[in-house]
Design a protein around this motif. Structure first.
Motif, PDB file in Angstrom:
ATOM      1  N   ALA A  99       1.480  -3.297  -8.742  1.00 16.28           N
ATOM      2  CA  ALA A  99       0.375  -2.394  -8.430  1.00 16.28           C
ATOM      3  C   ALA A  99       0.822  -0.955  -8.620  1.00 16.28           C
ATOM      4  O   ALA A  99       1.970  -0.594  -8.318  1.00 16.28           O
ATOM      5  N   ARG A 100      -0.076  -0.114  -9.123  1.00 18.24           N
ATOM      6  CA  ARG A 100       0.249   1.274  -9.418  1.00 18.24           C
ATOM      7  C   ARG A 100      -0.295   2.198  -8.332  1.00 18.24           C
ATOM      8  O   ARG A 100      -1.463   2.090  -7.947  1.00 18.24           O
ATOM      9  N   TYR A 101       0.555   3.138  -7.891  1.00 17.60           N
ATOM     10  CA  TYR A 101       0.163   4.113  -6.889  1.00 17.60           C
ATOM     11  C   TYR A 101       0.568   5.504  -7.364  1.00 17.60           C
ATOM     12  O   TYR A 101       1.699   5.711  -7.820  1.00 17.60           O
ATOM     13  N   VAL A 102      -0.357   6.451  -7.239  1.00 20.21           N
ATOM     14  CA  VAL A 102      -0.079   7.838  -7.595  1.00 20.21           C
ATOM     15  C   VAL A 102       0.524   8.539  -6.384  1.00 20.21           C
ATOM     16  O   VAL A 102      -0.037   8.494  -5.280  1.00 20.21           O
ATOM     17  N   ASP A 129       0.860  -1.172   0.000  1.00 16.20           N
ATOM     18  CA  ASP A 129       0.000   0.000   0.000  1.00 16.20           C
ATOM     19  C   ASP A 129       0.902   1.229   0.000  1.00 16.20           C
ATOM     20  O   ASP A 129       2.135   1.111   0.021  1.00 16.20           O
ATOM     21  N   LEU A 130       0.305   2.410  -0.043  1.00 13.10           N
ATOM     22  CA  LEU A 130       1.102   3.636  -0.108  1.00 13.10           C
ATOM     23  C   LEU A 130       2.008   3.802   1.103  1.00 13.10           C
ATOM     24  O   LEU A 130       3.118   4.316   0.995  1.00 13.10           O
ATOM     25  N   ASP A 131       1.546   3.352   2.272  1.00 17.75           N
ATOM     26  CA  ASP A 131       2.362   3.494   3.481  1.00 17.75           C
ATOM     27  C   ASP A 131       3.667   2.699   3.367  1.00 17.75           C
ATOM     28  O   ASP A 131       4.673   3.054   3.993  1.00 17.75           O
ATOM     29  N   ARG A 132       3.649   1.619   2.587  1.00 18.59           N
ATOM     30  CA  ARG A 132       4.869   0.836   2.396  1.00 18.59           C
ATOM     31  C   ARG A 132       5.685   1.338   1.214  1.00 18.59           C
ATOM     32  O   ARG A 132       6.904   1.149   1.176  1.00 18.59           O
ATOM     33  N   ILE A 133       5.011   1.953   0.244  1.00 17.05           N
ATOM     34  CA  ILE A 133       5.705   2.440  -0.940  1.00 17.05           C
ATOM     35  C   ILE A 133       6.450   3.749  -0.655  1.00 17.05           C
ATOM     36  O   ILE A 133       7.592   3.949  -1.104  1.00 17.05           O
ATOM     37  N   LEU A 134       5.835   4.653   0.094  1.00 19.38           N
ATOM     38  CA  LEU A 134       6.413   5.982   0.298  1.00 19.38           C
ATOM     39  C   LEU A 134       7.799   5.969   0.944  1.00 19.38           C
ATOM     40  O   LEU A 134       8.663   6.764   0.551  1.00 19.38           O
ATOM     41  N   PRO A 135       8.077   5.123   1.961  1.00 17.92           N
ATOM     42  CA  PRO A 135       9.433   5.135   2.535  1.00 17.92           C
ATOM     43  C   PRO A 135      10.530   4.842   1.524  1.00 17.92           C
ATOM     44  O   PRO A 135      11.675   5.279   1.693  1.00 17.92           O
ATOM     45  N   THR A 189       3.517   8.121 -11.043  1.00 11.90           N
ATOM     46  CA  THR A 189       2.957   6.801 -10.739  1.00 11.90           C
ATOM     47  C   THR A 189       4.094   5.854 -10.398  1.00 11.90           C
ATOM     48  O   THR A 189       5.060   5.735 -11.167  1.00 11.90           O
ATOM     49  N   ILE A 190       3.993   5.212  -9.253  1.00 13.03           N
ATOM     50  CA  ILE A 190       4.994   4.256  -8.776  1.00 13.03           C
ATOM     51  C   ILE A 190       4.402   2.858  -8.837  1.00 13.03           C
ATOM     52  O   ILE A 190       3.239   2.641  -8.478  1.00 13.03           O
ATOM     53  N   GLN A 191       5.217   1.896  -9.277  1.00 12.42           N
ATOM     54  CA  GLN A 191       4.776   0.505  -9.308  1.00 12.42           C
ATOM     55  C   GLN A 191       5.425  -0.290  -8.186  1.00 12.42           C
ATOM     56  O   GLN A 191       6.620  -0.133  -7.909  1.00 12.42           O
ATOM     57  N   CYS A 192       4.630  -1.145  -7.550  1.00 16.68           N
ATOM     58  CA  CYS A 192       5.167  -2.043  -6.531  1.00 16.68           C
ATOM     59  C   CYS A 192       6.147  -3.011  -7.187  1.00 16.68           C
ATOM     60  O   CYS A 192       5.811  -3.626  -8.210  1.00 16.68           O
ATOM     61  N   PRO A 193       7.334  -3.198  -6.635  1.00 16.01           N
ATOM     62  CA  PRO A 193       8.298  -4.115  -7.242  1.00 16.01           C
ATOM     63  C   PRO A 193       7.909  -5.585  -7.120  1.00 16.01           C
ATOM     64  O   PRO A 193       8.474  -6.425  -7.801  1.00 16.01           O
TER      65      PRO A 193
END
Length: 262
Positions: free
Chosen positions: A253-256, A219-225, A245-249
């Motif tokens: 999954a795509r997150y703005v 989720d975004l909380d894990r992607i942002l760090p 847009t960031i993709q989970c490695p």
């Protein structure tokens, strides 16, 4: 192949994929079997949610790899998290799949852009037994483009024992893993037909059943760090844009992400 209509036709399905561990008596072989429609349904819903589409041939290979990894995780001891990366020369693509025995989850994705071209097909395995522990890694060359053949090569070279893996009807897969003093002649003669009639023709014992599903947990909380290094230099990350847009490695999954999120 990605068929949104077919996904909707499959619903409702069982929420979990039931993975059975079966001991084949008198053969000293462990058979791990599962019907993967629930995992594949979640996988396609994930692609739809994030507006992703994989090329049909690569999509099928990724599904095979997810099945092979799930069965392998169950064949291994508890408390392991296993990640596989396969870097192919042709087609030039990276496959990634990871599964957790304790969480009973599996996820994965394709990398098709900016993929390094290796001089041979390489298979990387990483096994972690507890958070913060140094993972156990292995690297080997694999031949062909069949993920079920990759796992057979992996077992021979890294597990130091043979395995056989088969696709059966109705999205069912089965993995046979040799145990000490196994029946080598019977094992070598295994094929799809004998795998499909295992309980009818052999004396077996169901050891355990586990329930797996396709889920990453990102989720975004894990992607942002991960983006923390750009907090003081956002222009290098965003350029002239207000959002990216960031993709989970792990699952693509795509997150703005906007500038103020940093």
């Amino acid at each position: 192949m990605f068929h949104p209509a077919r996904v909707s036709e499959q619903i409702p399905v069982e929420e979990f994929t039931k993975v059975e561990s079966i001991f084949v008596r008198h053969r000293n072989v462990l058979a791990v079997r599962a019907q993967f429609t629930p995992i594949y349904t979640d996988y396609y819903l994930h692609l739809m949610q994030h507006q992703l589409r994989n090329p049909p041939e690569l999509d099928g290979m990724l599904k095979d790899l997810l099945a092979a990894l799930t069965l392998h995780v169950v064949a291994r001891p508890w408390a392991e998290t296993i990640a596989w990366t396969v870097n192919l020369r042709a087609p030039r693509v990276n496959f990634f799949a990871t599964g957790s025995s304790l969480e009973e989850l599996v996820t994965g994705r394709l990398f098709t852009e900016n993929v390094r071209e290796p001089d041979r097909n390489l298979f990387y395995s990483q096994t972690t037994t507890q958070p913060g522990a140094e993972p156990r890694t292995s690297t080997l060359q694999v031949d062909g483009n069949d993920p079920l053949f990759w796992i057979e090569q992996y077992y021979t070279q890294s597990e130091q024992r043979p395995c056989r893996a088969f696709r059966l009807e109705d999205e069912t897969y089965i993995l046979f893993v040799a145990q000490p003093d196994y029946d080598e002649e019977w094992f070598a003669a295994l094929d799809e037909a004998t795998a499909a009639t295992l309980e009818r023709d052999q004396e077996t014992k169901l050891l355990e059943t586990r329930r797996f599903r396709f889920r990453c947990g990102c989720d975004l909380d894990r992607i942002l760090p991960i983006l923390g290094g750009w907090r003081d230099k956002p222009e290098e990350l965003f350029g002239d844009e207000d959002k990216i847009t960031i993709q989970c490695p792990r699952c693509a999954a795509r997150y703005v992400v906007t500038r103020d999120m940093l």
